[in-house]
Design an enzyme around this catalytic site. Structure first.
Site, PDB file in Angstrom:
ATOM      1  N   TYR A 152       0.855  -1.194   0.000  1.00  0.00           N
ATOM      2  CA  TYR A 152       0.000   0.000   0.000  1.00  0.00           C
ATOM      3  C   TYR A 152       0.883   1.232   0.000  1.00  0.00           C
ATOM      4  O   TYR A 152       1.791   1.339   0.809  1.00  0.00           O
ATOM      5  CB  TYR A 152      -0.922   0.022   1.232  1.00  0.00           C
ATOM      6  CG  TYR A 152      -2.374  -0.041   0.810  1.00  0.00           C
ATOM      7  CD1 TYR A 152      -2.956   1.022   0.120  1.00  0.00           C
ATOM      8  CD2 TYR A 152      -3.146  -1.170   1.046  1.00  0.00           C
ATOM      9  CE1 TYR A 152      -4.260   0.960  -0.316  1.00  0.00           C
ATOM     10  CE2 TYR A 152      -4.460  -1.242   0.608  1.00  0.00           C
ATOM     11  CZ  TYR A 152      -5.015  -0.174  -0.078  1.00  0.00           C
ATOM     12  OH  TYR A 152      -6.301  -0.250  -0.518  1.00  0.00           O
ATOM     13  N   GLU A 205      -0.392   4.799  -0.705  1.00  0.00           N
ATOM     14  CA  GLU A 205      -1.149   6.038  -0.940  1.00  0.00           C
ATOM     15  C   GLU A 205      -0.227   7.232  -0.740  1.00  0.00           C
ATOM     16  O   GLU A 205       0.569   7.265   0.196  1.00  0.00           O
ATOM     17  CB  GLU A 205      -2.334   6.129   0.026  1.00  0.00           C
ATOM     18  CG  GLU A 205      -3.481   5.227  -0.401  1.00  0.00           C
ATOM     19  CD  GLU A 205      -4.657   5.276   0.570  1.00  0.00           C
ATOM     20  OE1 GLU A 205      -4.540   5.919   1.632  1.00  0.00           O
ATOM     21  OE2 GLU A 205      -5.688   4.658   0.255  1.00  0.00           O
ATOM     22  N   ASP A 215      -6.112  13.776 -25.016  1.00  0.00           N
ATOM     23  CA  ASP A 215      -6.213  12.373 -24.605  1.00  0.00           C
ATOM     24  C   ASP A 215      -5.556  11.541 -25.706  1.00  0.00           C
ATOM     25  O   ASP A 215      -6.164  11.272 -26.736  1.00  0.00           O
ATOM     26  CB  ASP A 215      -7.688  12.007 -24.426  1.00  0.00           C
ATOM     27  CG  ASP A 215      -7.877  10.539 -24.057  1.00  0.00           C
ATOM     28  OD1 ASP A 215      -6.883   9.775 -24.088  1.00  0.00           O
ATOM     29  OD2 ASP A 215      -9.023  10.162 -23.743  1.00  0.00           O
ATOM     30  N   THR A 242      -3.482   6.135 -21.936  1.00  0.00           N
ATOM     31  CA  THR A 242      -3.376   4.776 -21.427  1.00  0.00           C
ATOM     32  C   THR A 242      -1.938   4.337 -21.671  1.00  0.00           C
ATOM     33  O   THR A 242      -1.222   4.933 -22.476  1.00  0.00           O
ATOM     34  CB  THR A 242      -4.305   3.791 -22.171  1.00  0.00           C
ATOM     35  OG1 THR A 242      -3.931   3.782 -23.547  1.00  0.00           O
ATOM     36  CG2 THR A 242      -5.764   4.185 -22.039  1.00  0.00           C
ATOM     37  N   LYS A 252      -1.951   0.636 -25.015  1.00  0.00           N
ATOM     38  CA  LYS A 252      -2.306   0.573 -26.432  1.00  0.00           C
ATOM     39  C   LYS A 252      -1.012   0.631 -27.256  1.00  0.00           C
ATOM     40  O   LYS A 252      -0.184  -0.255 -27.114  1.00  0.00           O
ATOM     41  CB  LYS A 252      -3.325   1.655 -26.752  1.00  0.00           C
ATOM     42  CG  LYS A 252      -4.631   1.443 -25.945  1.00  0.00           C
ATOM     43  CD  LYS A 252      -5.733   2.450 -26.231  1.00  0.00           C
ATOM     44  CE  LYS A 252      -6.932   2.211 -25.330  1.00  0.00           C
ATOM     45  NZ  LYS A 252      -7.983   3.239 -25.509  1.00  0.00           N
ATOM     46  N   ARG A 286      -1.731  -2.686 -18.640  1.00  0.00           N
ATOM     47  CA  ARG A 286      -3.022  -1.996 -18.618  1.00  0.00           C
ATOM     48  C   ARG A 286      -2.984  -0.911 -17.540  1.00  0.00           C
ATOM     49  O   ARG A 286      -2.796  -1.215 -16.360  1.00  0.00           O
ATOM     50  CB  ARG A 286      -4.102  -3.026 -18.311  1.00  0.00           C
ATOM     51  CG  ARG A 286      -5.507  -2.632 -18.579  1.00  0.00           C
ATOM     52  CD  ARG A 286      -6.346  -3.862 -18.831  1.00  0.00           C
ATOM     53  NE  ARG A 286      -6.012  -4.378 -20.152  1.00  0.00           N
ATOM     54  CZ  ARG A 286      -6.535  -3.913 -21.294  1.00  0.00           C
ATOM     55  NH1 ARG A 286      -7.437  -2.954 -21.278  1.00  0.00           N
ATOM     56  NH2 ARG A 286      -6.160  -4.407 -22.448  1.00  0.00           N
TER      57      ARG A 286
HETATM   58  C1  LIG Z   1      -9.015   3.600 -24.686  1.00  0.00           C
HETATM   59  C2  LIG Z   1      -9.322   5.029 -24.446  1.00  0.00           C
HETATM   60  C3  LIG Z   1      -9.626   5.498 -23.161  1.00  0.00           C
HETATM   61  C4  LIG Z   1      -9.962   4.593 -21.995  1.00  0.00           C
HETATM   62  O1  LIG Z   1      -9.068   3.729 -21.564  1.00  0.00           O
HETATM   63  P1  LIG Z   1      -9.487   2.543 -20.559  1.00  0.00           P
HETATM   64  O2  LIG Z   1      -8.173   2.109 -20.055  1.00  0.00           O
HETATM   65  O3  LIG Z   1     -10.205   1.540 -21.398  1.00  0.00           O
HETATM   66  O4  LIG Z   1     -10.361   3.126 -19.499  1.00  0.00           O
HETATM   67  C5  LIG Z   1      -9.771   6.866 -22.990  1.00  0.00           C
HETATM   68  N1  LIG Z   1      -9.649   7.716 -24.020  1.00  0.00           N
HETATM   69  C6  LIG Z   1      -9.399   7.289 -25.269  1.00  0.00           C
HETATM   70  C7  LIG Z   1      -9.284   8.307 -26.370  1.00  0.00           C
HETATM   71  C8  LIG Z   1      -9.245   5.934 -25.525  1.00  0.00           C
HETATM   72  O5  LIG Z   1      -9.046   5.527 -26.775  1.00  0.00           O
END
Ligand SMILES: *Cc1c(COP(=O)(O)O)cnc(C)c1O
Length: 414
Positions: free
Chosen positions: A53, A55, A199, A225, A228, A234
């Protein structure tokens, strides 16, 4: 990996893991948001760091015994800073959607106005979908892509921004295949006093490799993220200007989350280390090249590609002219061992659960080592499978061919 304990103790779960290993080994992964991590990343996730933990942040924890975790998190932060030229990084967000929640929570009050891309034009659920927290809590107004070009209509962005005076402008998408005009977004946001939020969940790996434009030096705040194109575990992270550092950190913890997942933080650090190497640049270049080949081949076979091509790792294909909807195509392709995802197209005449298109991406197949020749073959299989959707024999032959190619290109972590 050594799974001997798991195998001995829990046959039920182990046998499912084995099945998934087999599925991933034998099937073609063209879902644009997926990838295969390296063995090193996988090993980092499977460590005792999960027991801790912690935090708080390095040097300021609410629990004892964190000197090792502090070092791990600091390494992850420093590597991310270098990758994206970021002033400040928070590596604790658990996934992309919670990271975006933390960004909104840092800058907005419920009901505040946000300008984002219309969702059927390529945006993400967390950019204001009515069933998502973002759409429920904040007042999203939307810009669109141009119907002719398939590219974000920057004049519309400026027009709506001036009229609506949003507190924040969001750019960066889930189903958009072109470069984004970050500088232009920033100029528009400055005119109306809006916070700029990028994002880059999908394209982060390509940006880190220098193969796409980086918004981090330009925008106020950037989320991504890590699983990807960045090819890590993840999870997610938030990057921002130093002036916003306190706000973002407070918003992630204690605002949104409790303890960070330290084993994942370690795996993020490992993945960032990999992305800093020259091989990763070669990988990212090949991802884009592969996607361009796939796009050209499908286009030659009579499929309409939104925006007529791609600058990144994905394409959105409009199947209206081919007598298909996205869901049916998804199901037919699944029968031949090819995974893709259904996708809306801009101004989709069909409903979101049964949209007109599919989204196809090359990050995973490129990690397997596939190149131009394989992309040409994949395009032919996609076309053949769709054209022979009711011919079980033909589909079986394609499935066997897909499997044979997959076995020729092993997944690095298996
Ligand atoms: C995949 C994605 C997310 C969300 O990611 P998660 O890990 O699935 O919650 C947010 N914004 C965009 C543009 C994405 O493609």
């Amino acid at each position: 990996m050594d799974y001997s304990n798991l195998k001995a103790q829990d046959k039920e779960i182990f046998s499912n893991i084995e099945k998934e290993v087999k599925r991933q080994t034998e099937e073609m992964e063209l879902i644009a948001s997926e990838n295969y991590v390296s063995k090193a990343v996988l090993e980092a996730m499977a460590t005792v760091l999960t027991n801790k933990y912690s935090e708080g942040y390095p040097g300021k924890r609410y629990y004892g015994g964190n000197h090792v975790i502090d070092d791990v998190e600091t390494i992850a932060i420093e590597r991310a800073k270098k990758l994206f030229q970021a002033e400040h990084v928070n590596v604790q967000p658990l996934s992309g959607s919670p990271a975006n929640a933390a960004v909104y929570f840092a800058f907005l009050k419920p009901g505040d106005k946000v300008l984002g891309l219309k969702l059927d034009h390529g945006g993400h659920l967390s950019h204001g979908h009515p069933v998502n927290f973002s759409g429920l809590l904040y007042n999203f107004v939307q810009y669109e892509v141009n119907n002719e070009t398939g590219r974000v209509d920057m004049e519309m962005v400026e027009r709506i921004a001036k009229k609506e005076k949003p507190k924040m402008i969001v750019a960066g998408y889930s189903a958009y295949s072109r470069e984004i005009e970050w500088q232009r977004f920033k100029e528009i946001a400055d005119k109306v006093g809006a916070i700029t939020f990028a994002d880059i969940a999908h394209t982060a790996g390509l940006i880190a490799a220098g193969e796409m434009d980086n918004p981090t030096p330009i925008f106020d705040v950037v989320s991504t993220t890590t699983h990807k194109t960045l090819r890590g575990p993840r999870g997610a992270m938030i990057m921002c200007k130093e002036e916003h550092a306190k706000k973002i950190d407070k918003s992630v913890f204690p605002g949104m989350q409790g303890g960070p997942h330290d084993h994942i933080t370690a795996a993020k650090a490992v993945a960032f280390g990999e992305a800093l190497r020259p091989e990763f640049k070669i990988y990212a270049k090949q991802v884009i090249k592969n996607c361009q080949i796939l796009s050209d081949e499908l286009s030659n076979l009579g499929y309409r590609i939104i925006s007529n091509g791609t600058d990144n790792h994905l394409i959105v294909v409009d199947l209206n002219g081919n007598g298909f909807v996205g869901k049916d195509a998804e199901q037919v392709l699944e029968r031949v061992g090819i995974s893709i995802s259904r996708s809306t197209i801009p101004n989709d005449p069909n409903p979101p659960y049964n949209p007109s298109g599919i989204r196809v991406g090359t990050p995973a197949v490129t990690t397997r080592g596939m190149k131009e020749a394989e992309m040409e073959q994949i395009a032919i299989w996609i076309d053949n499978a769709l054209k022979n959707k009711d011919d079980q024999n033909k589909l079986k032959i394609i499935k066997d061919e897909v499997k044979a190619m997959c076995l020729d290109f092993p997944i690095p972590s298996i």
